[in-house]
Design a protein around this motif. Structure first.
Motif, PDB file in Angstrom:
ATOM      1  N   PHE A  18       1.030  -1.232   0.035  1.00 49.26           N
ATOM      2  CA  PHE A  18      -0.170  -0.194  -0.057  1.00 49.26           C
ATOM      3  C   PHE A  18       0.992   1.259   0.064  1.00 49.26           C
ATOM      4  O   PHE A  18       1.979   1.155   0.629  1.00 49.26           O
ATOM      5  N   SER A  19       0.218   2.375  -0.515  1.00 53.73           N
ATOM      6  CA  SER A  19       1.128   3.641  -0.529  1.00 53.73           C
ATOM      7  C   SER A  19       1.218   4.157   0.906  1.00 53.73           C
ATOM      8  O   SER A  19       0.625   3.628   1.829  1.00 53.73           O
ATOM      9  N   ASP A  20       2.060   4.863   1.064  1.00 56.42           N
ATOM     10  CA  ASP A  20       2.428   5.540   2.475  1.00 56.42           C
ATOM     11  C   ASP A  20       1.020   6.445   2.723  1.00 56.42           C
ATOM     12  O   ASP A  20       0.500   6.436   4.060  1.00 56.42           O
ATOM     13  N   ASP A  21       0.508   6.988   1.813  1.00 56.67           N
ATOM     14  CA  ASP A  21      -0.764   7.869   1.944  1.00 56.67           C
ATOM     15  C   ASP A  21      -2.021   6.742   2.494  1.00 56.67           C
ATOM     16  O   ASP A  21      -2.556   7.267   3.508  1.00 56.67           O
ATOM     17  N   PHE A  22      -2.007   5.749   1.881  1.00 56.77           N
ATOM     18  CA  PHE A  22      -2.996   4.753   2.249  1.00 56.77           C
ATOM     19  C   PHE A  22      -2.815   4.389   3.884  1.00 56.77           C
ATOM     20  O   PHE A  22      -3.664   4.550   4.441  1.00 56.77           O
ATOM     21  N   LEU A  25      -3.611   7.054   6.535  1.00 52.58           N
ATOM     22  CA  LEU A  25      -5.100   7.232   6.499  1.00 52.58           C
ATOM     23  C   LEU A  25      -5.863   5.985   7.246  1.00 52.58           C
ATOM     24  O   LEU A  25      -6.645   5.929   8.055  1.00 52.58           O
ATOM     25  N   CYS A  26      -5.554   4.825   6.735  1.00 47.12           N
ATOM     26  CA  CYS A  26      -6.363   3.732   6.759  1.00 47.12           C
ATOM     27  C   CYS A  26      -5.910   2.894   8.432  1.00 47.12           C
ATOM     28  O   CYS A  26      -6.677   2.600   8.826  1.00 47.12           O
ATOM     29  N   ILE A  27      -4.588   2.806   8.643  1.00 45.07           N
ATOM     30  CA  ILE A  27      -4.130   2.034  10.031  1.00 45.07           C
ATOM     31  C   ILE A  27      -4.740   2.935  11.004  1.00 45.07           C
ATOM     32  O   ILE A  27      -5.450   2.206  12.018  1.00 45.07           O
ATOM     33  N   GLU A  30      -8.434   2.315  11.043  1.00 46.04           N
ATOM     34  CA  GLU A  30      -8.874   0.863  11.273  1.00 46.04           C
ATOM     35  C   GLU A  30      -8.925   0.714  12.811  1.00 46.04           C
ATOM     36  O   GLU A  30      -9.684  -0.002  13.496  1.00 46.04           O
ATOM     37  N   ASN A  31      -7.731   1.103  13.495  1.00 50.51           N
ATOM     38  CA  ASN A  31      -7.604   0.992  14.659  1.00 50.51           C
ATOM     39  C   ASN A  31      -8.571   1.598  15.619  1.00 50.51           C
ATOM     40  O   ASN A  31      -8.847   1.007  16.793  1.00 50.51           O
ATOM     41  N   SER A  32      -9.264   2.531  14.918  1.00 53.33           N
ATOM     42  CA  SER A  32     -10.462   3.080  15.988  1.00 53.33           C
ATOM     43  C   SER A  32     -11.883   2.484  15.946  1.00 53.33           C
ATOM     44  O   SER A  32     -12.666   2.797  16.341  1.00 53.33           O
ATOM     45  N   LEU A  33     -11.929   1.416  15.181  1.00 46.31           N
ATOM     46  CA  LEU A  33     -13.195   0.972  14.750  1.00 46.31           C
ATOM     47  C   LEU A  33     -13.539  -0.272  15.789  1.00 46.31           C
ATOM     48  O   LEU A  33     -12.359  -1.014  16.111  1.00 46.31           O
ATOM     49  N   SER A  34     -14.452  -0.930  15.975  1.00 50.75           N
ATOM     50  CA  SER A  34     -14.973  -2.050  16.559  1.00 50.75           C
ATOM     51  C   SER A  34     -14.872  -3.166  15.793  1.00 50.75           C
ATOM     52  O   SER A  34     -14.501  -3.009  14.341  1.00 50.75           O
ATOM     53  N   GLU A  35     -14.832  -4.385  16.061  1.00 49.82           N
ATOM     54  CA  GLU A  35     -14.706  -5.571  15.136  1.00 49.82           C
ATOM     55  C   GLU A  35     -15.647  -5.409  14.172  1.00 49.82           C
ATOM     56  O   GLU A  35     -15.253  -5.836  12.804  1.00 49.82           O
ATOM     57  N   GLU A  36     -16.764  -5.436  14.336  1.00 46.72           N
ATOM     58  CA  GLU A  36     -17.836  -5.293  13.538  1.00 46.72           C
ATOM     59  C   GLU A  36     -17.692  -4.343  12.253  1.00 46.72           C
ATOM     60  O   GLU A  36     -17.865  -4.642  11.240  1.00 46.72           O
ATOM     61  N   GLN A  37     -17.294  -2.935  12.695  1.00 49.02           N
ATOM     62  CA  GLN A  37     -16.986  -2.033  11.647  1.00 49.02           C
ATOM     63  C   GLN A  37     -15.935  -2.278  10.909  1.00 49.02           C
ATOM     64  O   GLN A  37     -15.698  -1.968   9.736  1.00 49.02           O
TER      65      GLN A  37
END
Length: 77
Positions: A18-22, A25-27, A30-37
């Motif tokens: 993945f790109s550095d920008d991805f 943003l995503c990591i 994603e760490n802020s989401l619940s398992e379902e999210q």
């Protein structure tokens, strides 16, 4: 036949990073989401990936056909 050529060549394309920008943003997102999210988020990413793959395949077919048409035109002249 064009699909066979594309699918064969697809293994030569290395895009598993993945790109550095991805990642920036995503990591954290994603760490802020619940398992379902996270499950829903991954399904969304899969849909985006499938759409991009289909668009790439379609563009490859069009480009291949255009290249053949161009070669035929050059041969005729």
């Amino acid at each position: 036949m064009i699909d066979v050529i594309y699918n064969y060549r697809q293994g030569d394309i290395h895009s598993d990073e993945f790109s550095d920008d991805f990642n920036k943003l995503c990591i954290p997102f994603e760490n802020s989401l619940s398992e379902e999210q996270i499950d829903v988020f991954h399904k969304i990413l899969d849909c985006v990936s499938d759409t991009a793959a289909a668009e790439t395949r379609a563009a490859y077919k069009v480009g291949f056909k255009d290249g053949v048409a161009l070669m035929m035109e050059i041969q005729e002249n």
